[in-house]
Design a protein around this motif. Structure first.
Motif, PDB file in Angstrom:
ATOM      1  N   THR A  25       0.826  -1.198   0.000  1.00  0.00           N
ATOM      2  CA  THR A  25       0.000   0.000   0.000  1.00  0.00           C
ATOM      3  C   THR A  25       0.865   1.254   0.000  1.00  0.00           C
ATOM      4  N   THR A  26       0.229   2.354  -0.347  1.00  0.00           N
ATOM      5  CA  THR A  26       0.900   3.643  -0.290  1.00  0.00           C
ATOM      6  C   THR A  26       0.383   4.394   0.928  1.00  0.00           C
ATOM      7  N   THR A  27       1.228   5.242   1.485  1.00  0.00           N
ATOM      8  CA  THR A  27       0.867   6.044   2.647  1.00  0.00           C
ATOM      9  C   THR A  27       0.846   7.503   2.226  1.00  0.00           C
ATOM     10  N   ILE A  28      -0.328   8.094   2.187  1.00  0.00           N
ATOM     11  CA  ILE A  28      -0.445   9.499   1.791  1.00  0.00           C
ATOM     12  C   ILE A  28      -0.003  10.376   2.954  1.00  0.00           C
ATOM     13  N   VAL A  29       0.923  11.277   2.671  1.00  0.00           N
ATOM     14  CA  VAL A  29       1.451  12.192   3.689  1.00  0.00           C
ATOM     15  C   VAL A  29       0.619  13.468   3.705  1.00  0.00           C
ATOM     16  N   SER A  30       0.422  14.051   2.527  1.00  0.00           N
ATOM     17  CA  SER A  30      -0.313  15.307   2.441  1.00  0.00           C
ATOM     18  C   SER A  30      -0.964  15.416   1.072  1.00  0.00           C
ATOM     19  N   GLU A  31      -2.091  16.094   1.040  1.00  0.00           N
ATOM     20  CA  GLU A  31      -2.804  16.299  -0.214  1.00  0.00           C
ATOM     21  C   GLU A  31      -3.179  17.770  -0.313  1.00  0.00           C
ATOM     22  N   ASN A  32      -3.050  18.333  -1.506  1.00  0.00           N
ATOM     23  CA  ASN A  32      -3.374  19.737  -1.739  1.00  0.00           C
ATOM     24  C   ASN A  32      -4.844  19.809  -2.147  1.00  0.00           C
ATOM     25  N   ARG A  33      -5.723  19.906  -1.155  1.00  0.00           N
ATOM     26  CA  ARG A  33      -7.162  19.867  -1.421  1.00  0.00           C
ATOM     27  C   ARG A  33      -7.660  21.130  -2.110  1.00  0.00           C
ATOM     28  N   LYS A  34      -7.025  22.245  -1.818  1.00  0.00           N
ATOM     29  CA  LYS A  34      -7.461  23.507  -2.422  1.00  0.00           C
ATOM     30  C   LYS A  34      -7.121  23.576  -3.906  1.00  0.00           C
ATOM     31  N   ALA A  35      -6.196  22.758  -4.362  1.00  0.00           N
ATOM     32  CA  ALA A  35      -5.768  22.803  -5.757  1.00  0.00           C
ATOM     33  C   ALA A  35      -6.920  22.473  -6.703  1.00  0.00           C
ATOM     34  N   ARG A  36      -7.729  21.494  -6.355  1.00  0.00           N
ATOM     35  CA  ARG A  36      -8.851  21.113  -7.223  1.00  0.00           C
ATOM     36  C   ARG A  36      -9.895  22.220  -7.294  1.00  0.00           C
ATOM     37  N   HIS A  37      -9.976  23.034  -6.243  1.00  0.00           N
ATOM     38  CA  HIS A  37     -10.933  24.134  -6.242  1.00  0.00           C
ATOM     39  C   HIS A  37     -10.388  25.352  -6.988  1.00  0.00           C
ATOM     40  N   ARG A  38      -9.113  25.643  -6.793  1.00  0.00           N
ATOM     41  CA  ARG A  38      -8.515  26.838  -7.389  1.00  0.00           C
ATOM     42  C   ARG A  38      -8.102  26.653  -8.848  1.00  0.00           C
ATOM     43  N   TYR A  39      -7.779  25.423  -9.230  1.00  0.00           N
ATOM     44  CA  TYR A  39      -7.224  25.177 -10.559  1.00  0.00           C
ATOM     45  C   TYR A  39      -7.996  24.088 -11.289  1.00  0.00           C
ATOM     46  N   GLU A  40      -7.916  24.143 -12.595  1.00  0.00           N
ATOM     47  CA  GLU A  40      -8.404  23.058 -13.447  1.00  0.00           C
ATOM     48  C   GLU A  40      -7.172  22.224 -13.799  1.00  0.00           C
ATOM     49  N   ILE A  41      -7.136  20.979 -13.348  1.00  0.00           N
ATOM     50  CA  ILE A  41      -5.979  20.113 -13.546  1.00  0.00           C
ATOM     51  C   ILE A  41      -6.044  19.527 -14.962  1.00  0.00           C
ATOM     52  N   ILE A  42      -5.030  19.819 -15.776  1.00  0.00           N
ATOM     53  CA  ILE A  42      -4.991  19.353 -17.161  1.00  0.00           C
ATOM     54  C   ILE A  42      -4.273  18.019 -17.264  1.00  0.00           C
TER      55      ILE A  42
END
Length: 173
Positions: A25-42
């Motif tokens: 498994t992978t262990t998530i350390v941190s996620e940028n949650r505001k990025a999906r709201h502020r930016y359109e991910i291409i």
């Protein structure tokens, strides 16, 4: 005298159960949650990171913030700037600078492709997620993003609320 062909039994070969069928498994350390709201991910891409020992230990404790972080292309290299990895308490005098720039590792063709897209179209490179993979190596998922306007953000919120309403209605049936 002929050599005997000995085979070693692994520890899990004699046991029955789910121990051998578990996936790493992978262990998530941190996620940028505001990025999906502020930016359109291409587009997004996984890359490695060069870290100090105290940074790795602090990240294993979950002390990483990507809120103000971004990625810059400087001197033919990608750098993670603004990521805050707090001090590790047991490092003593060998502790790290919490907001120092950290080099990202990519293949040169991937690095060039992302850098060209970011420069030509006026797009931004942002970190989306930092995690430890199955082998315990720190990885960063970076995204090629375009900033959203206020009306785009409102449209996204409206679509999300509509989807939630539909899901609630389907559950009630």
């Amino acid at each position: 005298m002929p050599k005997k062909n000995r085979t070693k039994k692994s520890a899990s070969s004699g046991k029955k159960g789910k121990a051998s069928s578990q996936q790493p498994t992978t262990t998530i350390v941190s996620e940028n949650r505001k990025a999906r709201h502020r930016y359109e991910i291409i587009d997004s891409l996984e890359c490695g990171m060069i870290l100090m020992g105290s940074e790795v230990k602090a990240m294993r404790d979950g002390k990483l913030s990507l809120d103000e972080a971004y990625i810059r292309f400087q001197k033919n290299e990608l750098w993670l700037i603004g990521a805050d990895i707090s001090h590790y308490a047991n490092a003593g005098m060998w502790n790290h600078d919490p907001r120092r720039p950290r080099k990202l590792l990519l293949h040169s063709r991937e690095r060039e492709a992302f850098a060209v897209k970011a420069k030509e179209r006026g797009l931004t490179l942002i970190p989306l997620r930092v995690y430890f993979n199955a082998r315990g190596i720190a990885k960063c998922v970076m995204g090629l993003a375009k900033g959203k306007q206020l009306h785009d953000k409102r449209q996204t919120i409206k679509e999300r609320d509509t989807q939630r309403g539909l899901q609630r209605a389907m559950r009630r049936r």
